[in-house]
Design a protein around this motif. Structure first.
Motif, PDB file in Angstrom:
ATOM      1  N   TYR A 373     -18.527  17.507 -21.757  1.00 40.23           N
ATOM      2  CA  TYR A 373     -19.445  16.670 -20.965  1.00 40.23           C
ATOM      3  C   TYR A 373     -19.368  17.090 -19.497  1.00 40.23           C
ATOM      4  O   TYR A 373     -18.319  17.477 -18.995  1.00 40.23           O
ATOM      5  N   ASN A 374     -20.486  17.010 -18.792  1.00 43.00           N
ATOM      6  CA  ASN A 374     -20.620  17.542 -17.420  1.00 43.00           C
ATOM      7  C   ASN A 374     -20.465  19.060 -17.400  1.00 43.00           C
ATOM      8  O   ASN A 374     -20.178  19.648 -16.348  1.00 43.00           O
ATOM      9  N   LEU A 375     -20.627  19.684 -18.567  1.00 45.55           N
ATOM     10  CA  LEU A 375     -20.467  21.130 -18.725  1.00 45.55           C
ATOM     11  C   LEU A 375     -19.110  21.622 -18.245  1.00 45.55           C
ATOM     12  O   LEU A 375     -18.976  22.692 -17.656  1.00 45.55           O
ATOM     13  N   ARG A 376     -18.094  20.836 -18.536  1.00 40.25           N
ATOM     14  CA  ARG A 376     -16.739  21.236 -18.209  1.00 40.25           C
ATOM     15  C   ARG A 376     -16.171  22.099 -19.333  1.00 40.25           C
ATOM     16  O   ARG A 376     -16.518  21.918 -20.507  1.00 40.25           O
ATOM     17  N   GLU A 377     -15.296  23.022 -18.987  1.00 37.63           N
ATOM     18  CA  GLU A 377     -14.663  23.869 -19.992  1.00 37.63           C
ATOM     19  C   GLU A 377     -13.586  23.081 -20.733  1.00 37.63           C
ATOM     20  O   GLU A 377     -12.956  22.184 -20.173  1.00 37.63           O
ATOM     21  N   PHE A 378     -13.383  23.418 -22.013  1.00 39.96           N
ATOM     22  CA  PHE A 378     -12.293  22.797 -22.753  1.00 39.96           C
ATOM     23  C   PHE A 378     -10.960  23.231 -22.154  1.00 39.96           C
ATOM     24  O   PHE A 378     -10.801  24.381 -21.727  1.00 39.96           O
ATOM     25  N   PRO A 379      -9.975  22.332 -22.119  1.00 34.87           N
ATOM     26  CA  PRO A 379      -8.684  22.676 -21.506  1.00 34.87           C
ATOM     27  C   PRO A 379      -7.903  23.682 -22.343  1.00 34.87           C
ATOM     28  O   PRO A 379      -7.981  23.690 -23.577  1.00 34.87           O
ATOM     29  N   ARG A 380      -7.152  24.541 -21.665  1.00 39.33           N
ATOM     30  CA  ARG A 380      -6.267  25.481 -22.349  1.00 39.33           C
ATOM     31  C   ARG A 380      -5.102  24.732 -22.984  1.00 39.33           C
ATOM     32  O   ARG A 380      -4.798  23.590 -22.632  1.00 39.33           O
TER      33      ARG A 380
END
Length: 388
Positions: A373-380
């Motif tokens: 959401y909000n075009l955030r990257e998935f966390p490592r």
């Protein structure tokens, strides 16, 4: 010392936000749960929905855990990770035809069926494929789990399971469903349950329901009591591994089993919850017009949904501060929603831009529930084994 504090020098070099897993703690937890369950011959199916990272699943496989799946995707992932289909149970209140066909093709241990209509659908699909489906009836026992209402699953008004009031009708219909093989009963009353009384009540309810089925001529091989055992979110440093001895002892004392009958559990959070944490950096500090002091961090509910979803609380520590006086903060993230808040009225050492915070007890329903959401990257995801 558990978690990221042992690896601070290495972790400071990694851009946040990211999840960190203490694999030593995970293995210690698996040693404890398998040892205590083994005293009674109990079978454990890991609840994949808690955390489906491939390395986590590979570790579960080493300890010979089966899998509890709630979607066709989870069944497929389990098999791809080398879990034997004969160790997979497939629950889920609304399985699609495609998911059911896949489970039938693979020959999974059991479909945990949650409605009369689902039984009819599985029977029809199995018949069309020339197969017999092994099933367990998930009965809603109407037991109060003493947990948050959003993670209660065994009350009469929950969507899960076959109502105990319609079991008579289900039994009558089962004689007409020739492509089903009933292997057991399944129950699950909720999640994050830390009191033992609900499990005692569940055991007694299972006894009553099993007696009733036996009177109807059904002799069941398996009893599946689900999972739901909770962890200590308040003080994870003091209780990194749940009290599995007390948990399994409740069922051993209260369940009345038949000769040769096996008991199955579906544990997730209690196994992986404490080994994972979310690392995040303070970006800004501000004070609102109402006087609220805020620490704004680079992780949000896109990384950890639980606080926004049902008001869950995680212990938060400032890993960059030491020995400083405390101030009260609201810790909030960058997402453009007012619910993107991790904690309010939280005492922390004086917190500055660039400080590293950790949100503990995030190994379950953390990365698994993340979104972009909000075009955030998935966390490592970072593993302690790679830092040793």
């Amino acid at each position: 010392m558990i978690g990221s504090k042992k690896y601070m020098d290495r972790l400071r070099e990694i851009p946040t936000p990211f999840y960190f897993y203490d694999m030593d703690l995970l293995r210690d937890t698996l040693e404890a749960v398998t040892s205590e369950a083994g005293k009674y011959g109990y079978k454990i199916h890991y609840a994949m929905k808690a955390n489906f990272n491939d390395r986590i699943l590979a570790t579960m496989k080493k300890y010979r855990l089966g899998m509890d799946c709630v979607s066709g995707g989870e069944v497929r992932r389990a098999i791809e990770c080398g879990i034997a289909p004969s160790a997979i149970v497939f629950a889920g209140v609304a399985k699609t035809d495609e998911e059911i066909r896949y489970g039938l093709e693979q020959g999974i241990f059991s479909f945990n069926c949650e409605s009369r209509e689902e039984l009819e659908v599985i029977d029809s699909l199995a018949g069309a494929m020339g197969k017999t489906a092994d099933i367990a009836l998930r009965i809603n026992p109407d037991v109060e789990p003493m947990t948050h209402k959003h993670i209660s699953t065994g009350k009469a008004d929950n969507k899960f399971g076959i109502s105990y009031q319609e079991v008579d009708q289900v039994i009558e219909e089962l004689t007409e469903l020739k492509n089903l093989n009933i292997v057991g009963l399944h129950f699950h009353i909720g999640s994050q349950i830390t009191e033992m009384k609900p499990f005692e009540y569940l055991s007694l309810r299972v006894n009553t329901i099993q007696d009733w089925f036996e009177q109807k001529g059904f002799h069941l091989k398996h009893i599946n009591v689900g999972g739901g055992f909770g962890i200590d979110y308040t003080d994870p440093n003091a209780h990194p591994i749940p009290d599995f001895a007390s948990y399994f002892a409740v069922f051993n004392r209260n369940l009345r089993l038949r000769e040769g009958q096996t008991v199955h559990f579906e544990l997730g959070r209690s196994i992986v919850g404490q080994c994972g944490e979310l690392l995040t950096t303070v970006l800004y500090n501000k004070v609102t017009a109402s006087g609220i002091r805020m620490a704004l961090v680079d992780a949000g509910f896109t990384e950890l949904m639980r606080p926004a979803l049902y008001g869950a609380s995680h212990r938060i520590e400032n890993l960059s501060a030491s020995g400083e006086s405390l101030q009260v903060y609201t810790v909030a993230g960058p997402i453009c929603e007012s619910t993107d808040v991790f904690a309010r009225d939280l005492p922390l050492p004086i917190t500055r831009r660039g400080d590293l915070l950790r949100l503990m007890s995030a190994g379950a329903y953390g990365r698994a529930m993340s979104s972009n959401y909000n075009l955030r990257e998935f966390p490592r995801e970072i593993f302690s084994d790679d830092l040793n």
